[in-house]
Design an enzyme around this catalytic site. Structure first.
Site, PDB file in Angstrom:
ATOM      1  N   CYS A 166      -5.640  10.002  -2.568  1.00  0.00           N
ATOM      2  CA  CYS A 166      -6.334   9.287  -3.163  1.00  0.00           C
ATOM      3  C   CYS A 166      -6.048   9.657  -4.268  1.00  0.00           C
ATOM      4  O   CYS A 166      -5.515  10.023  -4.665  1.00  0.00           O
ATOM      5  CB  CYS A 166      -7.699   9.415  -3.070  1.00  0.00           C
ATOM      6  SG  CYS A 166      -8.126  11.094  -3.156  1.00  0.00           S
TER       7      CYS A 166
ATOM      8  N   PHE B  43       2.255   5.842   5.447  1.00  0.00           N
ATOM      9  CA  PHE B  43       0.962   5.814   5.883  1.00  0.00           C
ATOM     10  C   PHE B  43       0.290   5.175   6.686  1.00  0.00           C
ATOM     11  O   PHE B  43      -0.860   5.242   6.260  1.00  0.00           O
ATOM     12  CB  PHE B  43       1.039   7.585   6.408  1.00  0.00           C
ATOM     13  CG  PHE B  43       2.312   8.157   6.442  1.00  0.00           C
ATOM     14  CD1 PHE B  43       2.920   8.556   7.154  1.00  0.00           C
ATOM     15  CD2 PHE B  43       2.329   8.769   4.973  1.00  0.00           C
ATOM     16  CE1 PHE B  43       3.779   8.895   6.228  1.00  0.00           C
ATOM     17  CE2 PHE B  43       3.541  10.077   4.355  1.00  0.00           C
ATOM     18  CZ  PHE B  43       4.159  10.411   5.709  1.00  0.00           C
TER      19      PHE B  43
ATOM     20  N   LYS C  57       1.786  -0.561   7.067  1.00  0.00           N
ATOM     21  CA  LYS C  57       2.907  -1.353   6.349  1.00  0.00           C
ATOM     22  C   LYS C  57       3.497  -2.041   7.528  1.00  0.00           C
ATOM     23  O   LYS C  57       3.249  -3.466   8.180  1.00  0.00           O
ATOM     24  CB  LYS C  57       3.136  -1.626   5.464  1.00  0.00           C
ATOM     25  CG  LYS C  57       2.246  -1.015   3.833  1.00  0.00           C
ATOM     26  CD  LYS C  57       3.167  -0.357   2.958  1.00  0.00           C
ATOM     27  CE  LYS C  57       3.997  -0.344   2.800  1.00  0.00           C
ATOM     28  NZ  LYS C  57       3.688   1.344   3.108  1.00  0.00           N
TER      29      LYS C  57
ATOM     30  N   GLY D 282       0.950  -1.327   0.032  1.00  0.00           N
ATOM     31  CA  GLY D 282      -0.101   0.023   0.496  1.00  0.00           C
ATOM     32  C   GLY D 282       1.048   1.335   0.077  1.00  0.00           C
ATOM     33  O   GLY D 282       2.179   1.195  -0.299  1.00  0.00           O
TER      34      GLY D 282
ATOM     35  N   ASP E  54      11.597  -5.753   5.690  1.00  0.00           N
ATOM     36  CA  ASP E  54      10.528  -4.630   5.035  1.00  0.00           C
ATOM     37  C   ASP E  54      11.195  -3.866   4.296  1.00  0.00           C
ATOM     38  O   ASP E  54      12.327  -3.716   4.398  1.00  0.00           O
ATOM     39  CB  ASP E  54      10.527  -4.063   6.721  1.00  0.00           C
ATOM     40  CG  ASP E  54       9.731  -2.418   7.273  1.00  0.00           C
ATOM     41  OD1 ASP E  54       8.530  -2.474   6.331  1.00  0.00           O
ATOM     42  OD2 ASP E  54       9.653  -1.417   7.745  1.00  0.00           O
ATOM     43  N   GLU E  55      10.419  -3.104   3.867  1.00  0.00           N
ATOM     44  CA  GLU E  55      10.664  -2.116   2.378  1.00  0.00           C
ATOM     45  C   GLU E  55      11.374  -2.509   1.455  1.00  0.00           C
ATOM     46  O   GLU E  55      13.002  -2.226   0.765  1.00  0.00           O
ATOM     47  CB  GLU E  55      11.542  -1.187   3.083  1.00  0.00           C
ATOM     48  CG  GLU E  55      11.101  -0.017   3.966  1.00  0.00           C
ATOM     49  CD  GLU E  55       9.956   0.439   4.070  1.00  0.00           C
ATOM     50  OE1 GLU E  55       8.693   0.605   2.903  1.00  0.00           O
ATOM     51  OE2 GLU E  55       9.385   1.249   4.694  1.00  0.00           O
TER      52      GLU E  55
ATOM     53  N   CYS F  98      -6.144   9.914   2.299  1.00  0.00           N
ATOM     54  CA  CYS F  98      -6.026  10.987   1.271  1.00  0.00           C
ATOM     55  C   CYS F  98      -5.562  12.042   2.550  1.00  0.00           C
ATOM     56  O   CYS F  98      -7.282  12.728   3.162  1.00  0.00           O
ATOM     57  CB  CYS F  98      -6.558  11.022   0.681  1.00  0.00           C
ATOM     58  SG  CYS F  98      -6.204  12.949  -0.183  1.00  0.00           S
TER      59      CYS F  98
ATOM     60  N   CYS G  23      -8.441  14.952   0.343  1.00  0.00           N
ATOM     61  CA  CYS G  23      -9.765  14.719   0.968  1.00  0.00           C
ATOM     62  C   CYS G  23     -10.776  13.680   1.794  1.00  0.00           C
ATOM     63  O   CYS G  23     -11.746  14.181   1.517  1.00  0.00           O
ATOM     64  CB  CYS G  23     -10.611  14.722  -0.593  1.00  0.00           C
ATOM     65  SG  CYS G  23      -9.727  12.867  -0.935  1.00  0.00           S
TER      66      CYS G  23
END
Length: 186
Positions: A178, A13, A16, A10, A83-84, A140, A143
């Site tokens: 988004c 933030f 994950k 994803g 990770d990463e 997001c 929005c």
């Protein structure tokens, strides 16, 4: 035991690393022999730990390429956790596949898309071979909708399409957006 590959992915933030640490804690509680790794390039919060943006942390070894993974794995290793993973080289999917074929549980987390909204490095191959994919979303900042993109911000403005792909950072350089609010200057 039959090996398999799990991916947590994803935008930035989305949680994950928190999810990865949750799975690590469960394996530790079950007294499983695990190896936790992260790319050397990620020095944001710690050199020898994986750390979430909310400051959850767990010890890890650092590696600069996928060729180093096997030196941390032994016959009794139950799970290999990275990770990463998007920061590792293009040979990484082959190494992960080899581990799964050896009967290891492989759990990785990483960005599926770069700041331009395009597939990130080795992730398309890893996602294609995974038995399990958990795709998380963030919120997001513009929005409030589900964010699936990572917006790079440089000097308060969206990044240019031609900017370098890899720029390790956190909230000073990136924010979740988004699809509608994500923008890249061409």
């Amino acid at each position: 035991m039959s090996g398999y590959i799990e991916v947590i992915t994803g935008p930035m933030f989305a949680g994950k690393t928190e999810e990865l640490i949750r799975r690590i804690k469960r394996l530790e509680y079950a007294k499983k022999n695990i190896v936790v790794l992260k790319p050397t390039i990620d020095k944001r919060y710690s050199i020898d730990e994986i750390v979430s943006h909310s400051n959850l942390r767990t010890k890890s070894y650092t590696i600069s390429s996928s060729s180093e993974i096997m030196k941390y794995v032994s016959d009794d290793t139950y799970a290999v956790i990275i990770d990463e993973v998007q920061f590792l080289d293009m040979e990484t999917p082959n190494v992960l596949n080899e581990l799964a074929n050896q009967g290891k549980r492989v759990i990785v987390s990483g960005l599926d898309k770069d700041f331009r909204g395009e597939p990130f490095g080795n992730m398309p191959s890893i996602l294609a071979m995974a038995e399990s994919v958990t795709k998380l979303t963030a919120i997001c900042v513009k929005c409030g909708e589900n964010a699936t993109c990572t917006q790079r911000i440089i000097n308060g403005l969206p990044a240019r399409y031609t900017d370098e792909i890899v720029l390790v950072g956190a909230k000073e350089s990136y924010e979740p957006r988004c699809r509608k609010c994500h923008e890249v200057i061409r």
